[in-house]
Design a protein around this motif. Sequence first.
Motif, PDB file in Angstrom:
ATOM      1  N   LYS A   1       0.865  -1.176   0.000  1.00 45.36           N
ATOM      2  CA  LYS A   1       0.000   0.000   0.000  1.00 45.36           C
ATOM      3  C   LYS A   1       0.903   1.228   0.000  1.00 45.36           C
ATOM      4  O   LYS A   1       1.819   1.343   0.810  1.00 45.36           O
ATOM      5  CB  LYS A   1      -0.896  -0.014   1.239  1.00 45.36           C
ATOM      6  N   ASP A   2       0.633   2.149  -0.897  1.00 42.43           N
ATOM      7  CA  ASP A   2       1.522   3.296  -1.084  1.00 42.43           C
ATOM      8  C   ASP A   2       1.466   4.254   0.104  1.00 42.43           C
ATOM      9  O   ASP A   2       0.398   4.510   0.662  1.00 42.43           O
ATOM     10  CB  ASP A   2       1.152   4.044  -2.359  1.00 42.43           C
ATOM     11  N   SER A   3       2.637   4.739   0.478  1.00 43.71           N
ATOM     12  CA  SER A   3       2.782   5.797   1.476  1.00 43.71           C
ATOM     13  C   SER A   3       4.190   6.377   1.325  1.00 43.71           C
ATOM     14  O   SER A   3       5.052   5.752   0.713  1.00 43.71           O
ATOM     15  CB  SER A   3       2.542   5.265   2.897  1.00 43.71           C
TER      16      SER A   3
ATOM     17  N   THR B   1       3.283   3.499  -9.080  1.00 45.89           N
ATOM     18  CA  THR B   1       2.104   3.532  -8.233  1.00 45.89           C
ATOM     19  C   THR B   1       0.881   3.445  -9.126  1.00 45.89           C
ATOM     20  O   THR B   1       0.813   4.128 -10.146  1.00 45.89           O
ATOM     21  CB  THR B   1       2.053   4.839  -7.415  1.00 45.89           C
TER      22      THR B   1
ATOM     23  N   VAL C   1      -3.602   2.917  -8.915  1.00 42.89           N
ATOM     24  CA  VAL C   1      -4.786   2.938  -8.067  1.00 42.89           C
ATOM     25  C   VAL C   1      -5.757   1.869  -8.561  1.00 42.89           C
ATOM     26  O   VAL C   1      -6.077   1.819  -9.749  1.00 42.89           O
ATOM     27  CB  VAL C   1      -5.458   4.334  -8.092  1.00 42.89           C
ATOM     28  N   CYS C   2      -6.218   1.040  -7.643  1.00 38.04           N
ATOM     29  CA  CYS C   2      -7.179  -0.009  -7.957  1.00 38.04           C
ATOM     30  C   CYS C   2      -8.529   0.643  -8.274  1.00 38.04           C
ATOM     31  O   CYS C   2      -9.016   1.482  -7.508  1.00 38.04           O
ATOM     32  CB  CYS C   2      -7.307  -0.971  -6.775  1.00 38.04           C
TER      33      CYS C   2
ATOM     34  N   THR D   1     -11.183  -0.653  -5.265  1.00 36.69           N
ATOM     35  CA  THR D   1     -10.966  -0.205  -3.883  1.00 36.69           C
ATOM     36  C   THR D   1     -10.477   1.233  -3.786  1.00 36.69           C
ATOM     37  O   THR D   1     -10.504   1.825  -2.711  1.00 36.69           O
ATOM     38  CB  THR D   1      -9.940  -1.105  -3.175  1.00 36.69           C
ATOM     39  N   LYS D   2     -10.005   1.797  -4.887  1.00 37.18           N
ATOM     40  CA  LYS D   2      -9.428   3.151  -4.941  1.00 37.18           C
ATOM     41  C   LYS D   2      -8.171   3.268  -4.069  1.00 37.18           C
ATOM     42  O   LYS D   2      -7.736   4.355  -3.734  1.00 37.18           O
ATOM     43  CB  LYS D   2     -10.447   4.226  -4.519  1.00 37.18           C
ATOM     44  N   GLU D   3      -7.588   2.120  -3.699  1.00 37.19           N
ATOM     45  CA  GLU D   3      -6.370   2.097  -2.889  1.00 37.19           C
ATOM     46  C   GLU D   3      -5.148   2.177  -3.804  1.00 37.19           C
ATOM     47  O   GLU D   3      -5.070   1.484  -4.816  1.00 37.19           O
ATOM     48  CB  GLU D   3      -6.319   0.809  -2.073  1.00 37.19           C
TER      49      GLU D   3
ATOM     50  N   LYS E   1      -1.446   1.352  -4.758  1.00 42.76           N
ATOM     51  CA  LYS E   1      -0.436   0.323  -4.506  1.00 42.76           C
ATOM     52  C   LYS E   1       0.869   0.760  -5.156  1.00 42.76           C
ATOM     53  O   LYS E   1       0.885   1.319  -6.255  1.00 42.76           O
ATOM     54  CB  LYS E   1      -0.843  -1.016  -5.123  1.00 42.76           C
TER      55      LYS E   1
END
Length: 189
Positions: free
Chosen positions: A103-105, A130, A132-133, A136-138, A140
């Motif tokens: 998960k990106d940070s 990076t 975005v799914c 889920t809009k998460e 990665k």
Amino acid sequence: MPQQSEYYLVITALGTDRPGIVNTITRHVSSCGCNIEDSRLALLGEEFTFIMLLSGGWSAMMLLESTLPQKGAELELLIVMKRTTQHPRPPMPVTMWVKVEVKDSPHLIERFTNLFDAAETSIAELTSKTSVCDITKEAKLYIEITLHSALTGTDKIVEQDFYRLCTELNAQGSINIVINPQHEQKDGN
């Protein structure tokens, strides 16, 4: 002092990606009489960056260095050039390939490069992306690193430290370590 017959130049070209741009650059390099020894290209957003290690005789290098700024201006490219030398690399008997999905940070790439720096490895290639799914809009982060090390016998420690960091970051990761058998035999005698 002996005359050097081959000269080396590193060039970075940065600009808006468009069809034919790389061909135009490589054609100009070749027309000046230079050889492309090594190169990398990456698309970053709407921009591309093209890095080349060139070789050639003195007159070829002088011609390229004097004409490339104008060619760059015509193509709306930022061009950076730096003379270099060819030198043999020390033996690097250990090669590692690393893949990470997390998960990106902020600071994630730094955490992995710090781990490998502490293990006295040399990063040969690093790519990250990076995405975005849709569901889920998460965001990665995907990282791939190729490393080399002159140190044999530390591969298990590096592997353990890598998986420990993956666990800490809740990351999916893999590391593949290959030791050149010729070096392993030499170290064992």
